[in-house]
Design an enzyme around this catalytic site. Sequence first.
Site, PDB file in Angstrom:
ATOM      1  N   GLY A 123     -46.049  -4.582 -20.469  1.00 35.20           N
ATOM      2  CA  GLY A 123     -46.446  -5.540 -19.348  1.00 35.20           C
ATOM      3  C   GLY A 123     -44.847  -6.321 -19.359  1.00 35.20           C
ATOM      4  O   GLY A 123     -43.984  -6.014 -19.851  1.00 35.20           O
ATOM      5  N   GLY A 124     -44.471  -6.986 -18.032  1.00 37.01           N
ATOM      6  CA  GLY A 124     -43.558  -7.836 -17.953  1.00 37.01           C
ATOM      7  C   GLY A 124     -42.522  -6.908 -16.833  1.00 37.01           C
ATOM      8  O   GLY A 124     -42.995  -6.004 -16.508  1.00 37.01           O
ATOM      9  N   VAL A 126     -38.193  -6.299 -15.561  1.00 42.34           N
ATOM     10  CA  VAL A 126     -37.145  -5.646 -16.009  1.00 42.34           C
ATOM     11  C   VAL A 126     -36.493  -6.270 -17.202  1.00 42.34           C
ATOM     12  O   VAL A 126     -36.268  -7.876 -17.140  1.00 42.34           O
ATOM     13  CB  VAL A 126     -36.360  -5.065 -14.867  1.00 42.34           C
ATOM     14  CG1 VAL A 126     -35.527  -6.577 -14.192  1.00 42.34           C
ATOM     15  CG2 VAL A 126     -35.134  -4.453 -15.519  1.00 42.34           C
ATOM     16  N   THR A 127     -35.839  -5.942 -18.164  1.00 44.56           N
ATOM     17  CA  THR A 127     -35.082  -6.439 -19.264  1.00 44.56           C
ATOM     18  C   THR A 127     -33.986  -5.425 -19.754  1.00 44.56           C
ATOM     19  O   THR A 127     -34.080  -4.143 -19.534  1.00 44.56           O
ATOM     20  CB  THR A 127     -35.877  -6.879 -20.396  1.00 44.56           C
ATOM     21  OG1 THR A 127     -34.903  -7.857 -20.900  1.00 44.56           O
ATOM     22  CG2 THR A 127     -36.305  -5.977 -21.404  1.00 44.56           C
ATOM     23  N   GLY A 192     -42.881  -8.081 -24.116  1.00 44.41           N
ATOM     24  CA  GLY A 192     -43.655  -7.160 -23.382  1.00 44.41           C
ATOM     25  C   GLY A 192     -44.600  -6.310 -24.628  1.00 44.41           C
ATOM     26  O   GLY A 192     -43.813  -5.647 -25.204  1.00 44.41           O
ATOM     27  N   CYS A 221     -36.489 -10.312 -16.358  1.00 46.15           N
ATOM     28  CA  CYS A 221     -38.000 -10.695 -16.372  1.00 46.15           C
ATOM     29  C   CYS A 221     -38.352 -11.474 -14.996  1.00 46.15           C
ATOM     30  O   CYS A 221     -39.440 -11.789 -14.963  1.00 46.15           O
ATOM     31  CB  CYS A 221     -38.233 -11.807 -17.640  1.00 46.15           C
ATOM     32  SG  CYS A 221     -37.852 -10.951 -19.009  1.00 46.15           S
TER      33      CYS A 221
END
Length: 296
Positions: A123-124, A126-127, A192, A221
């Site tokens: 989940g979440g 972009v990082t 995530g 995020c």
Amino acid sequence: MTLLANAGSGSILVTLPSNSSKLRQTNHFSIVNLAVATTCEVKRSCEFYDMHKELVPYVEAWSWQKDIVKKRKVLIERKEDYSDTLIILQHLPVYTLGTGSSEAYLNFDMKNAPFNVYRTERGGEVTYHGPGQLVMYPIINLRCHTMDLHWYLRALEEVVIRVLSSTFSINATRVQGLTGVWVGDQKLAAFGIKVSQWIAYHGLALNVTTDMTGFRQIVPCGIEDRQVGSIKGLLQEFVSSKRRTNESEYRINDNQLIDMTCKSLVQEFCEIFQVDLHHKPIPVGIAGGETIGSRC
């Protein structure tokens, strides 16, 4: 808390007082919530793969996790699942996106990305992952803890909040409606997860000595009105605010900071999830692995 730091060509000790203004405002999990951290009658075993000094390509760690999950599902079917798994490492520079992440949060053309980009099942949004960031991948059977994804994310946040408070006297909090750990408007840790048949994997990334440049190519995020920070950056801010000299060169010893943070992460994880850690050799096929035999 005392850190060995380098000033120019020499070394000095930096002591952060336990009553620092950045302290003791953390919104810890309640005792009631922590009491249900495990449904097992005794502490659960946890296999620990310590690669916190290694730079591991993202695809290797990703594949490794999925391999472990696959095998754990077989063990659960046989009623032979007796342990969880914890992996700690650093990644080579990479961008990852969650299942529903928007490419609108990328400040570059996907065809000309500065680093590899992977869309994952977590989940979440972009990082960025890179050197100086500790990534912790717990692979745990939530049936033996608490079968509640909200609880699990809050528990992972609590691990980081306690690390920052107990080891670095840094006051960290949650932000209503957002997943993560924050100091002021700086996000120090991103989370995530993916849960399949109540087996959780992926996990958290904590910026320790991370070069923030990698984050400037994205909207981390998907949060546009807040910054990304690191433990080192906050400690440098603290030192600068207390020093009265004009010394231009000052840097905290990065290796020591990484080691201290890793040790504290592991301790707090074991405390919150009530597991007994068992160190395991790194499997063949994983960066730095020398073990001969089957994976995991």
